[in-house]
Design an enzyme around this catalytic site. Structure first.
Site, PDB file in Angstrom:
ATOM      1  N   ASN A 150       0.799  -1.225   0.000  1.00  0.00           N
ATOM      2  CA  ASN A 150       0.000   0.000   0.000  1.00  0.00           C
ATOM      3  C   ASN A 150       0.837   1.282   0.000  1.00  0.00           C
ATOM      4  OD1 ASN A 150       0.730  -0.776   2.674  1.00  0.00           O
ATOM      5  ND2 ASN A 150      -0.819   0.576   3.511  1.00  0.00           N
ATOM      6  N   GLU A 248       3.450  -5.540  12.324  1.00  0.00           N
ATOM      7  CA  GLU A 248       2.557  -4.387  12.184  1.00  0.00           C
ATOM      8  C   GLU A 248       1.459  -4.837  11.239  1.00  0.00           C
ATOM      9  OE1 GLU A 248       0.344  -1.759  11.148  1.00  0.00           O
ATOM     10  OE2 GLU A 248       1.900  -1.184   9.719  1.00  0.00           O
ATOM     11  N   CYS A 282      -3.332   1.282   6.356  1.00  0.00           N
ATOM     12  CA  CYS A 282      -3.772   0.556   7.547  1.00  0.00           C
ATOM     13  C   CYS A 282      -4.307   1.500   8.614  1.00  0.00           C
ATOM     14  CB  CYS A 282      -2.628  -0.287   8.107  1.00  0.00           C
ATOM     15  SG  CYS A 282      -1.168   0.668   8.580  1.00  0.00           S
ATOM     16  N   GLU A 461       7.281  -0.103  16.311  1.00  0.00           N
ATOM     17  CA  GLU A 461       8.313   0.404  15.435  1.00  0.00           C
ATOM     18  C   GLU A 461       8.463   1.902  15.684  1.00  0.00           C
ATOM     19  OE1 GLU A 461       7.052  -0.698  11.503  1.00  0.00           O
ATOM     20  OE2 GLU A 461       7.700  -2.766  11.755  1.00  0.00           O
TER      21      GLU A 461
END
Length: 482
Positions: A150, A248, A282, A461
């Site tokens: 994405n 993630e 996301c 992260e």
């Protein structure tokens, strides 16, 4: 027709088994390139090169490593236009978005972690009159970084930059759906003077080369961004190996709109938060909950704004919304629109594919879609769709708003829209998401921890969290008084 190659030991190498996948431009539906479908032999070459390069790279002074990474950031900036063009063609996103967000952020990732490597410090703990403990933070060794389709270069560099800055060698796999800018990054690595073998870029399917990277015994840590189902499979496979793992994963992000919000700003920002990159981020808002007293007013204003957005050729300078990334994703989103209708939703706008004239007649375009009337337990409110489809629902009070926001198995991000600072603090503390934005969306500081709760991921992260993940802590205790 463009044929990409793997980047191994500082060179571009054809896949050892001469196997390729089609690279399809989503705006046209046409094959325009070939992508290596890498296998075990390609990984073995990359691992061998990384083993040879690791002593040099991990022992190189942090300042010298930082200089190389910073030079790479500058090269990305110098090549912004060709990288943005490639990203738009490969992913289907508007060219303007790639220019303004994706490519600049990729450069920022390398700049940030180049600087972070010189500021990264460990701790010491004195035992008065007796001993001192200090912590060494040492590179793990060879690590695997697997990124999604994405935000191709943006998220690819988000993983690679801290891993390299910490002194590791990296085996990286971009999405096979959007491989082009990752291949271009390999060219820039050569120009930046990155030592051979420090970074390998292997193309191919996640179920093949991605799985091989995860399971290779010489790869000591995995950082993965992608779907929650895949993340769960990776976690299951790697549990017996005790590798470090960062996941993630997906999101089903709520937006809570209160009656005291800055109304016009909230409408504008939530249109962007819902449909940026065709809803394929996301962090996009996918469930919008509005206080009942302003529900009808908000719905009318929101639909009016959304109705003005129509998908178009992403290479058009005026495009605000491009193509869905692949036919598979296109079919998935359309199936969820039909499911929403079956579940009792009313389609307020959109709900259909869009034919774009000219070169994009066979492209994968879907109108931004807004529905209402679905209960929290409906699949369209529970499952990640990852496309231009959002649901609207009213709430009566703060307690109900929180229950709705926390009513899924995801917990990545949320947004709160209110001028009441007490409410903002109170709800931010109680909402079960790793990121809470108040009166904004996607306002990112690279120093902050990034990640989700529940099915949205494992670990964090960003900033020091990333540097900690890509290093192994070792405590040294020195007793000095007998």
């Amino acid at each position: 027709m463009e044929t990409l190659a793997n980047f191994i030991n500082g060179e571009f190498i054809a896949p050892q088994e001469n196997s390729y996948l089609d690279n399809i431009e989503p705006a046209t539906g046409a094959v325009y390139g070939q992508v290596p479908n890498s296998g075990e032999a390609d990984l073995d070459l990359a691992i061998s090169a990384a083993e040879s390069a690791l002593p040099l790279w991990r022992n190189m002074p942090a300042e010298q490593r930082a200089d190389i990474l910073y030079k790479l950031a500058l090269l990305i900036e110098e090549n912004l236009e060709p990288l943005a063009q490639a990203e738009s063609q490969d992913n289907g996103k508007p060219l303007s978005l790639a220019r303004m967000v994706d490519i600049p952020r990729a450069a920022s990732n390398f700049k940030f972690f180049a600087q972070a490597s010189s500021q990264f410090a460990s701790q010491s703990h004195a035992m008065p009159g007796d001993a001192i403990n200090y912590t060494l933070r040492q590179p793990i060794g060879i690590v695997g970084c697997i990124s999604p389709w994405n935000l191709p270069l943006y998220l690819f560099t988000w993983k690679i930059a801290p891993a390299l800055a910490a002194g590791n060698c990296v085996i990286a796999k971009p999405s096979e759906v959007t491989p082009k800018t990752a291949a271009m990054l390999g060219e820039l690595c050569i120009q930046a003077g990155l030592p051979k073998g420090v970074l390998a870029i292997l193309h191919g399917e996640g179920g093949n080369i991605g799985s091989l990277i995860c399971n290779h015994p010489k790869v000591k840590a995995i950082s993965f961004t992608g779907g929650s189902v895949t993340g769960a499979a990776i976690a299951t496979q790697l549990a017996p190996t005790f590798k470090k793992l960062s996941l993630e994963l997906g999101g089903k992000n709520p937006a809570l709109v209160f009656a005291d919000c800055d109304f016009d700003k909230t409408v504008d920002e939530l249109v962007r938060a819902s449909f940026a990159n065709q809803g394929q981020i996301c962090l996009c808002a996918s469930r919008i909950y509005i206080e009942r007293s302003i529900y009808e007013k908000f719905k009318a204003a929101f639909i009016a704004k959304v109705s003005m957005v129509s998908p178009s050729d992403p290479l058009d300078e005026t495009s605000r919304m491009g193509a869905i990334v692949s036919q598979a994703q296109y079919n998935k989103v359309l199936s969820y629109i039909e499911l929403a209708k079956e579940e009792g939703a009313t389609v307020l706008t959109g709900g259909h594919s869009v034919d774009v004239e000219g070169r994009c007649q066979q492209g994968y375009f879907i109108a931004p879609t807004v529905v209402e009337g679905l209960p929290i337990e409906a699949r369209c409110n529970q499952e990640e769709i990852f496309g231009p489809l959002v649901t609207l629902e009213a709430f009566d009070d703060d307690e109900q708003a929180l229950a709705l926001a926390n009513g899924t198995n995801y917990g990545l991000a949320s947004t709160l829209w209110t001028e009441n600072i007490n409410r903002a603090h109170r709800i931010a503390e109680q909402i079960n998401t790793g990121i809470v934005w108040v009166n904004c969306w996607l306002h990112r500081d690279l120093r902050t921890p990034f990640g989700g709760m529940k099915a949205s991921g494992l670990g964090r992260e960003g900033g020091e969290e990333a540097m900690r993940f890509f290093t192994e802590p070792k405590n040294v205790c020195i007793k000095y008084n007998d």
